[in-house]
Design a protein around this motif. Sequence first.
Motif, PDB file in Angstrom:
ATOM      1  N   LYS D  24      27.658  59.987 165.317  1.00  0.00           N
ATOM      2  CA  LYS D  24      27.318  61.127 166.143  1.00  0.00           C
ATOM      3  C   LYS D  24      25.942  61.651 165.707  1.00  0.00           C
ATOM      4  N   ALA D  25      25.247  62.294 166.632  1.00  0.00           N
ATOM      5  CA  ALA D  25      23.916  62.816 166.321  1.00  0.00           C
ATOM      6  C   ALA D  25      24.021  63.866 165.218  1.00  0.00           C
ATOM      7  N   LYS D  26      22.987  63.884 164.355  1.00  0.00           N
ATOM      8  CA  LYS D  26      22.912  64.884 163.297  1.00  0.00           C
ATOM      9  C   LYS D  26      22.574  66.222 163.954  1.00  0.00           C
ATOM     10  N   ARG D  27      23.389  67.225 163.727  1.00  0.00           N
ATOM     11  CA  ARG D  27      23.166  68.520 164.356  1.00  0.00           C
ATOM     12  C   ARG D  27      22.429  69.446 163.390  1.00  0.00           C
ATOM     13  N   LYS D  88      28.933  76.400 165.031  1.00  0.00           N
ATOM     14  CA  LYS D  88      28.291  75.265 165.702  1.00  0.00           C
ATOM     15  C   LYS D  88      28.465  73.965 164.934  1.00  0.00           C
ATOM     16  N   LYS D  89      29.145  74.020 163.796  1.00  0.00           N
ATOM     17  CA  LYS D  89      29.440  72.834 162.983  1.00  0.00           C
ATOM     18  C   LYS D  89      28.200  71.964 162.747  1.00  0.00           C
ATOM     19  N   PRO D  90      27.198  72.542 162.138  1.00  0.00           N
ATOM     20  CA  PRO D  90      25.966  71.774 161.924  1.00  0.00           C
ATOM     21  C   PRO D  90      26.085  70.806 160.739  1.00  0.00           C
ATOM     22  N   ASP D  91      25.241  69.782 160.760  1.00  0.00           N
ATOM     23  CA  ASP D  91      25.103  68.903 159.593  1.00  0.00           C
ATOM     24  C   ASP D  91      24.010  69.414 158.661  1.00  0.00           C
ATOM     25  N   VAL D  92      22.997  70.021 159.291  1.00  0.00           N
ATOM     26  CA  VAL D  92      21.852  70.536 158.529  1.00  0.00           C
ATOM     27  C   VAL D  92      21.521  71.943 159.026  1.00  0.00           C
ATOM     28  N   VAL D  93      21.200  72.841 158.103  1.00  0.00           N
ATOM     29  CA  VAL D  93      20.698  74.158 158.496  1.00  0.00           C
ATOM     30  C   VAL D  93      19.337  74.380 157.837  1.00  0.00           C
ATOM     31  N   VAL D  94      18.351  74.672 158.675  1.00  0.00           N
ATOM     32  CA  VAL D  94      17.005  74.990 158.186  1.00  0.00           C
ATOM     33  C   VAL D  94      16.847  76.507 158.229  1.00  0.00           C
ATOM     34  N   ILE D  95      16.727  77.141 157.061  1.00  0.00           N
ATOM     35  CA  ILE D  95      16.625  78.596 156.976  1.00  0.00           C
ATOM     36  C   ILE D  95      15.160  79.000 156.795  1.00  0.00           C
ATOM     37  N   ASN D 132      29.830  71.349 153.079  1.00  0.00           N
ATOM     38  CA  ASN D 132      29.050  70.100 153.036  1.00  0.00           C
ATOM     39  C   ASN D 132      27.902  70.062 154.029  1.00  0.00           C
ATOM     40  N   ILE D 133      27.366  71.209 154.316  1.00  0.00           N
ATOM     41  CA  ILE D 133      26.208  71.269 155.198  1.00  0.00           C
ATOM     42  C   ILE D 133      24.942  71.181 154.341  1.00  0.00           C
ATOM     43  N   GLN D 134      24.015  70.304 154.774  1.00  0.00           N
ATOM     44  CA  GLN D 134      22.743  70.183 154.062  1.00  0.00           C
ATOM     45  C   GLN D 134      21.877  71.408 154.375  1.00  0.00           C
ATOM     46  N   VAL D 135      21.252  71.974 153.360  1.00  0.00           N
ATOM     47  CA  VAL D 135      20.475  73.193 153.572  1.00  0.00           C
ATOM     48  C   VAL D 135      19.012  72.951 153.203  1.00  0.00           C
ATOM     49  N   ILE D 136      18.136  73.338 154.114  1.00  0.00           N
ATOM     50  CA  ILE D 136      16.694  73.223 153.878  1.00  0.00           C
ATOM     51  C   ILE D 136      16.091  74.624 153.956  1.00  0.00           C
ATOM     52  N   LEU D 137      15.342  75.000 152.938  1.00  0.00           N
ATOM     53  CA  LEU D 137      14.757  76.345 152.890  1.00  0.00           C
ATOM     54  C   LEU D 137      13.276  76.300 153.228  1.00  0.00           C
ATOM     55  N   CYS D 138      12.791  77.367 153.848  1.00  0.00           N
ATOM     56  CA  CYS D 138      11.362  77.498 154.136  1.00  0.00           C
ATOM     57  C   CYS D 138      10.853  78.792 153.497  1.00  0.00           C
ATOM     58  N   LEU D 222      12.841  66.812 156.947  1.00  0.00           N
ATOM     59  CA  LEU D 222      14.051  66.391 157.665  1.00  0.00           C
ATOM     60  C   LEU D 222      14.249  64.878 157.609  1.00  0.00           C
ATOM     61  N   LEU D 223      13.134  64.128 157.617  1.00  0.00           N
ATOM     62  CA  LEU D 223      13.230  62.662 157.656  1.00  0.00           C
ATOM     63  C   LEU D 223      13.202  62.043 156.269  1.00  0.00           C
TER      64      LEU D 223
END
Lengths: 224, 224, 224, 224
Positions: D24-27, D88-95, D132-138, D222-223
């Motif tokens: 499934k697509a990464k959300r 929204k059951k995300p795989d990744v959250v960018v904060i 288990n959601i991947q978290v990316i901070l800005c 992200l990549l």
Amino acid sequence: MKFISRSVFVICLFMIVSAMLNQKAKRIVFFGDSITEAGARPGGFIGMIGDALTKKGLASQYELIGAGIGGNKVYDLYLRMDDDVLAKKPDVVVIWIGVNDVWHKASFGTGTDADKFEKFYAAIIKKLQAQNIQVILCTPATIGEKTDFTNQQDGDLNKYAQIIRNIAAQYHCGLVDFRKAFLEYNLKNNPDNKDRGILTVDGVHLNEKGNQLAADKMLEVLLK
Amino acid sequence: MKFISRSVFVICLFMIVSAMLNQKAKRIVFFGDSITEAGARPGGFIGMIGDALTKKGLASQYELIGAGIGGNKVYDLYLRMDDDVLAKKPDVVVIWIGVNDVWHKASFGTGTDADKFEKFYAAIIKKLQAQNIQVILCTPATIGEKTDFTNQQDGDLNKYAQIIRNIAAQYHCGLVDFRKAFLEYNLKNNPDNKDRGILTVDGVHLNEKGNQLAADKMLEVLLK
Amino acid sequence: MKFISRSVFVICLFMIVSAMLNQKAKRIVFFGDSITEAGARPGGFIGMIGDALTKKGLASQYELIGAGIGGNKVYDLYLRMDDDVLAKKPDVVVIWIGVNDVWHKASFGTGTDADKFEKFYAAIIKKLQAQNIQVILCTPATIGEKTDFTNQQDGDLNKYAQIIRNIAAQYHCGLVDFRKAFLEYNLKNNPDNKDRGILTVDGVHLNEKGNQLAADKMLEVLLK
Amino acid sequence: MKFISRSVFVICLFMIVSAMLNQKAKRIVFFGDSITEAGARPGGFIGMIGDALTKKGLASQYELIGAGIGGNKVYDLYLRMDDDVLAKKPDVVVIWIGVNDVWHKASFGTGTDADKFEKFYAAIIKKLQAQNIQVILCTPATIGEKTDFTNQQDGDLNKYAQIIRNIAAQYHCGLVDFRKAFLEYNLKNNPDNKDRGILTVDGVHLNEKGNQLAADKMLEVLLK
């Protein structure tokens, strides 16, 4: 006898007519912030004062000049009073300031300390009175029109209004107590405790009713 | 008959004693800021509540625990409620917060928005009520004791007090309305319009009379 | 000829001695906030400047007067300059102001707008220069000594320091660039990125090393 | 042998196709303030990330969801994360948060204390990582683009950016260091020390170049 009395009459008449012709209009400068700036625009309270004077047949006796600049605090008035007020050689100056001195505490961190507010206000009055200019003070009206005393700046605005009342008494200035007048009006006419829309468009700047109230109250003091 | 009545008496006595022994004291946590922190110190309102309960012969029925930390705002309470309140398994939580949420706007630039104040307050109550804990709310008392409505934060404090009253009604919580009680006391006992020294030492933190008033008013609601 | 030259010599000698006797000490007023107020106390930078002048044998040529008041912002200086500076008839005025103009934004909501800071600063200088008083400006040093540019007011303090540098250039004033000097010192001597304790006791007010640095840098400009 | 290799091939093919069908697509949810809200509009950085993924032939592998709301601070994110992110059951959250936590100190008096900023930020991350959601901070980019370090909030913004870098390290999150990237870009491309117009329209909100830079930098992480 007859001759003498007639000539006295003629002389008197001449003096009276001469005085009337010589009589220059009373020049009133309205000195303040965005509320006064808007007051000089069409539909503003300065024009309404002019209309009222016209109706009373007093139009020729008064010259009304707006000198309001948006965002001004008391020390802005101080800094520009030479150029914007004294240079115009007014007979009367109506000062309406204080909203930004309180409001900018929260919105920019650059409000005016109460003691400094008083010092600059007094300095302005002294400079005006030193030139025999009549000074009329106005208390700040509202930041929010709610009548349950929960507008954020109510306490501080009451404090600065009180400072102005004290200064007016101390320096024998006329006083237009808008803080009191606006609250009284709202207590009667704002049963839903709205924060705007009664006398203002946004809690601060006057709508038509607010301009009319401002004009009426100022006129009372100006014609006293 | 005699035998039966005696055994009934013995059984009843056993049940009563058993109930008394089993009856655990009601555990009350006072959850708040520096006012509550000081309230747990000697001479503070929590000790005064304890003294009053002792006089009424109710001392064994209550356990009083202070959980106040200076400088706390509503979201500080939220962040530490698991450790400092829920972990203590209270029966009742008395929340007294709000002064810093208003005050820190001017003194640090980090006060609490009114809508966020309400959200965090409601979140705390929901978490407590979900564990069948009784919740009693207090409105913030004063930042400055002047009675002419010129304390800088009067308007904002009125607003946050009103939010708390609304929350108390919405979530069926007990309410100790200190904002109202302190003003009423000051209107009677502060004829010189002083900003401190009536119920507080500095406009905010309670002196002996303030602690006594706090104890009295809380007791009314706790014993209701 | 001989007679003439001798009498010329005597007259010249008399004039020189007379000038030396008449030569009054250069009066320097240090005009500022709590940093300058503390600078006039034992161990403060003004005393250190005096000590250095004594060592150089220049003590009799200078009179040093402290005129610092805690909490002052630029318009406080403006309001009290007649009484506290001009009345003392100084030859030189060293102005060190700006920390509170920035800091009070966050701590009281009554900091000074940048454009008003500039206007009042310029007004002070003009009034001093109109009386032929030499004016030396100082940039504000620090609010926090951290060297990774994370002190809360770093950006704003840089801005106000830059305004002062521009004013100094515009009005041909001496400049003591404490903002620059303190940062350079800290970059060398504050490897642990501490927020206080290097040149200040609390991030703002000078410790012994800070006072010494202030004295040294001021002396450089004063003796130029 | 042949038979075996063929069956191995068939099995492998089956596994690959199966994996492709199951994949499934990464959300990815972009969680932030007005910058992120605008980023989800036409011309915003989220669309630009989508375009870049399309060019790389990766469009089907990612689902991009904007969850930015103007004016949000870190505790706004905390309060709405259940509804707006977890639901929204995300795989990744960018904060991307922090500008208002700093800015609202001066503009509303309701900024976020540094220690509370850290606590709420950590609370958000823990809740996401627990699922288990991947978290990316800005890090926050800019409030003012001037390159001479005189933007009012430069120091405070540096401080909050540093807090975020520390949190990213502590919780093993990806990091997009916009504070650093925007400064580097401006040092090269803003020779006139303008406060806006390089990467932003108003010092804070992104123009086309700012959105492109944001998209490029996020895509890198992200990549990875």
